[in-house]
Structure formats: C-alpha cells, structure tokens
Scaffold this motif. Structure first.
Motif, short mmCIF file in Angstrom:
data_model
loop_
_atom_site.label_atom_id
_atom_site.label_comp_id
_atom_site.label_asym_id
_atom_site.label_seq_id
_atom_site.Cartn_x
_atom_site.Cartn_y
_atom_site.Cartn_z
N GLN A 1 5.51 -71.47 42.82
CA GLN A 1 5.59 -71.14 41.40
C GLN A 1 4.79 -69.88 41.07
OE1 GLN A 1 7.82 -72.52 40.00
NE2 GLN A 1 8.06 -74.54 40.89
N PHE A 2 3.66 -69.68 41.73
CA PHE A 2 2.87 -68.47 41.47
C PHE A 2 3.65 -67.23 41.88
CE2 PHE A 2 -0.15 -65.12 42.30
CZ PHE A 2 -1.05 -65.24 41.25
N VAL A 3 4.23 -67.26 43.07
CA VAL A 3 5.00 -66.10 43.54
C VAL A 3 6.21 -65.86 42.66
CG1 VAL A 3 6.34 -65.19 45.46
CG2 VAL A 3 4.19 -66.37 45.91
N SER A 4 6.89 -66.94 42.27
CA SER A 4 8.05 -66.80 41.41
C SER A 4 7.68 -66.20 40.05
CB SER A 4 8.72 -68.17 41.21
OG SER A 4 9.81 -68.08 40.31
N ALA A 5 6.58 -66.68 39.45
CA ALA A 5 6.15 -66.15 38.16
C ALA A 5 5.66 -64.71 38.29
CB ALA A 5 5.05 -67.03 37.58
N TRP A 6 4.99 -64.39 39.39
CA TRP A 6 4.50 -63.04 39.60
C TRP A 6 5.65 -62.05 39.74
CZ3 TRP A 6 -0.42 -61.12 39.46
CH2 TRP A 6 -0.61 -59.84 39.97
N ASP A 7 6.77 -62.50 40.30
CA ASP A 7 7.91 -61.62 40.56
C ASP A 7 8.89 -61.52 39.40
OD1 ASP A 7 6.96 -60.97 43.04
OD2 ASP A 7 8.15 -62.46 44.11
N GLN A 8 8.56 -62.07 38.26
CA GLN A 8 9.47 -61.97 37.11
C GLN A 8 9.72 -60.50 36.76
OE1 GLN A 8 9.22 -64.47 33.54
NE2 GLN A 8 7.44 -65.44 34.46
N TYR A 9 10.97 -60.18 36.53
CA TYR A 9 11.32 -58.80 36.16
C TYR A 9 12.31 -58.74 35.00
CZ TYR A 9 13.33 -54.13 36.33
OH TYR A 9 13.78 -52.88 35.98
N LEU A 10 13.46 -59.38 35.16
CA LEU A 10 14.53 -59.21 34.18
C LEU A 10 14.14 -59.73 32.80
CD1 LEU A 10 17.43 -58.40 33.49
CD2 LEU A 10 18.17 -60.68 34.25
N TRP A 11 13.62 -60.96 32.73
CA TRP A 11 13.31 -61.55 31.43
C TRP A 11 12.17 -60.80 30.72
CZ3 TRP A 11 15.18 -63.81 27.54
CH2 TRP A 11 14.38 -64.49 26.61
N PRO A 12 11.05 -60.49 31.37
CA PRO A 12 10.03 -59.69 30.68
C PRO A 12 10.55 -58.32 30.23
CG PRO A 12 9.09 -60.71 32.62
CD PRO A 12 10.57 -60.94 32.69
N LEU A 13 11.42 -57.72 31.03
CA LEU A 13 11.98 -56.42 30.66
C LEU A 13 12.78 -56.52 29.37
CD1 LEU A 13 12.56 -53.43 31.45
CD2 LEU A 13 14.57 -54.28 32.68
N ILE A 14 13.46 -57.64 29.16
CA ILE A 14 14.30 -57.81 27.98
C ILE A 14 13.49 -58.20 26.75
CG2 ILE A 14 16.15 -59.25 26.98
CD1 ILE A 14 17.35 -59.41 29.77
N ILE A 15 12.58 -59.16 26.90
CA ILE A 15 11.94 -59.77 25.74
C ILE A 15 10.64 -59.08 25.34
CG2 ILE A 15 10.50 -61.42 27.00
CD1 ILE A 15 12.55 -62.12 23.80
N MET A 16 9.99 -58.38 26.28
CA MET A 16 8.67 -57.81 26.00
C MET A 16 8.79 -56.32 25.68
SD MET A 16 5.54 -58.79 25.70
CE MET A 16 5.46 -60.30 26.66
N GLN A 17 8.43 -55.95 24.47
CA GLN A 17 8.50 -54.56 24.04
C GLN A 17 7.14 -53.85 24.11
OE1 GLN A 17 11.50 -53.33 23.45
NE2 GLN A 17 12.33 -55.37 23.81
#
Length: 277
Positions: A203-219
């Motif tokens: 879960q740590f590695v998966s959360a650390w590797d987030q890209y698409l969703w933060p790119l969309i939702i985080m301005q």
C-alpha cells in the motif's frame, strides 16, 4: 560420491549464474538512471556510461530548484495516511467477514473482490464529480487520501489469514468476555504482524506511485505529489536537463526502498501460504 557432489556443485553454480543475469537485467534501468544522474551536459544524452561527479549538483537542483523536497513531503503524508487507513479498514472488514454472521455475506465479499477488476482509470470521471462537485474536496489532501482507503486486496489478505487461525481462539475469547475489538487488538493483530507488514509495503508503494488522480484533482503546486513533480522536470520542448531528471528519479525511489528494506522479512513471511511463521 565425488561425481555426485561435482554435479550438484555445477548445478548450483549454473543456477546462481542464471539468477545473477536475471537480477542484472531487472536492475539495468535503475543502474542506467543512477549513472546518468552523475553526469551533466552533453555527456548525459551521449552513449557514455562512465560515472560522473555531478550527482550532488543534480540532486540539489532537483531538490531545491524544482521543489522535489516539498513534493516528497506531500507524498509521504499521503502514503502514510493511506497505508494506515487501508490497514485499519482491511482489518475491520476481514474481522466482519470471518467472525460475524450477517445476510448476504458471501455476496458482499464477492462484490468486494469484483472491485479488483475495476482500474482507477475507469472510475476517474465519476470519482472527480463526487470528490470535486459533491464533497467539495478538490485541491485538498482528503481528495487523494480518502478515495483510496478501502482495499479489496487488504480485505482478502487478512480474511485468508484469519481463516487460518483456529476458531477455538475466538470461542475462548468470547467465553472470557472479550468483545470483537478486544479480540482483534489483543489476539488477531499480534498474530498478524507479518501480514500487516506485507500489506503495508504494497500500500505504501502504491500510494507513493500515484500519478493520474493527483494530476487531475490537485491544482495547488504546494500540495502536489512526487510523481507529478517528477514529470514537471521534463521540459516539453526537449530542453530538459536529463541529469537532474535522473537524479530526481533516484531521490524519489529512496523512501519506498527504505520501507521495503525495513519490512522485507514481514513481506516475505506475509505471503508464505498466508501463514505467519
């Protein structure tokens, strides 16, 4: 006996040779990035694989100039919160599916498993509408933490582990007057540290590797995560300093490597036929 020993030794040497080649092939992209992170200027884009002396300079530019330090802090906050939340919710869900009786339990567990077949990319539009329009969480840490707290993988992992624990322990705890949460905290969790460690790594590695969703939702740049920050190092016009990009990539993989190294024993034992040893 000597001939048999010689054959066994040759077989062991051949096995180690094959494994060494496989490890080298798998690690070659990382080794290439590490070498290029030490180079600067035209040497980076050239064919040279000589180790340079510019790693600290490249890392300093990535850390301070490109703001990767802040991005890594943001990713650490998200990864720790997601890992902790997923572990707690997975433990509670598995406790319910193994030790409680309620209608449609099998059907509900099948529905949980079905979510494994739904990639995040398929849910992006609906999730964006819910988080941004419905909950008004856009541009906040909650937007990149809360949607990922539920884990079908964790629920399945803990359920299979709990099913291997003798039912007599549950009966004895019930006779002693222990409630479900007491049974979970005092008996199940101490018996599940290897499984918890294995899930934490994933879960740590998966959360650390987030890209698409933060790119969309985080301005907000100040709340963005490391993977998006790395993409900002790459100049779309092709003028990127690839030594800095490679140094940033090396820095970005350090926290997951530290977590995996710290929990590698639990990770290995957690998947040993679902049994802690």
């Amino acid at each position: 006996m000597a001939l048999k020993f010689s054959k066994r030794r040759r077989g062991a040497l051949l096995t180690h040779l094959i494994l060494s080649v496989a490890v080298l092939l798998i690690a070659s992209p990382l080794l290439f990035a590490l070498i290029k992170a030490t180079q600067a200027g035209a040497q980076v884009v050239g064919p040279s694989l000589a180790v340079g002396r510019h790693f600290l300079d490249n890392a300093r530019v990535a850390w301070e100039g490109a703001g990767l330090g802040q991005y890594m802090v943001n990713s650490a906050i998200v990864a720790v919160c997601v890992t902790f939340g997923k572990t707690v919710l997975s433990l509670l869900a598995a406790l319910a599916f193994v030790y409680f009786r309620f209608p449609l339990k099998s059907l509900l567990f099948a529905a949980v498993l079905f979510t494994l077949a739904l990639p995040t990319e398929l849910l992006v539009v609906a999730l964006f509408d819910l988080v941004s329009g419905g909950l008004h969480w856009g541009n906040s840490y909650a937007a990149i933490i809360v949607p990922f707290l539920a884990s079908a993988t964790g629920t399945l992992l803990f359920r299979q582990h709990f099913m291997n624990i003798p039912a007599s322990l549950s009966d004895a705890a019930r006779i002693d007057g222990a409630g479900p949460l007491t049974f979970l905290s005092r008996i199940l969790i101490p018996m599940s540290w290897n499984t918890i460690g294995a899930l934490a790594v994933i879960q740590f590695v998966s959360a650390w590797d987030q890209y698409l969703w933060p790119l969309i939702i985080m301005q907000s740049e100040g709340k963005q995560v490391i993977q998006v920050g790395l993409s900002k190092l790459i100049d779309t016009e092709g003028q990127s300093s690839w030594g800095v990009v490679m140094a940033g990539a090396i820095l970005a993989i350090v926290p997951p490597m530290v977590v995996f190294t710290a929990l590698q024993e639990q990770f290995s034992k957690g998947f040993a036929l679902g049994q802690d040893k």
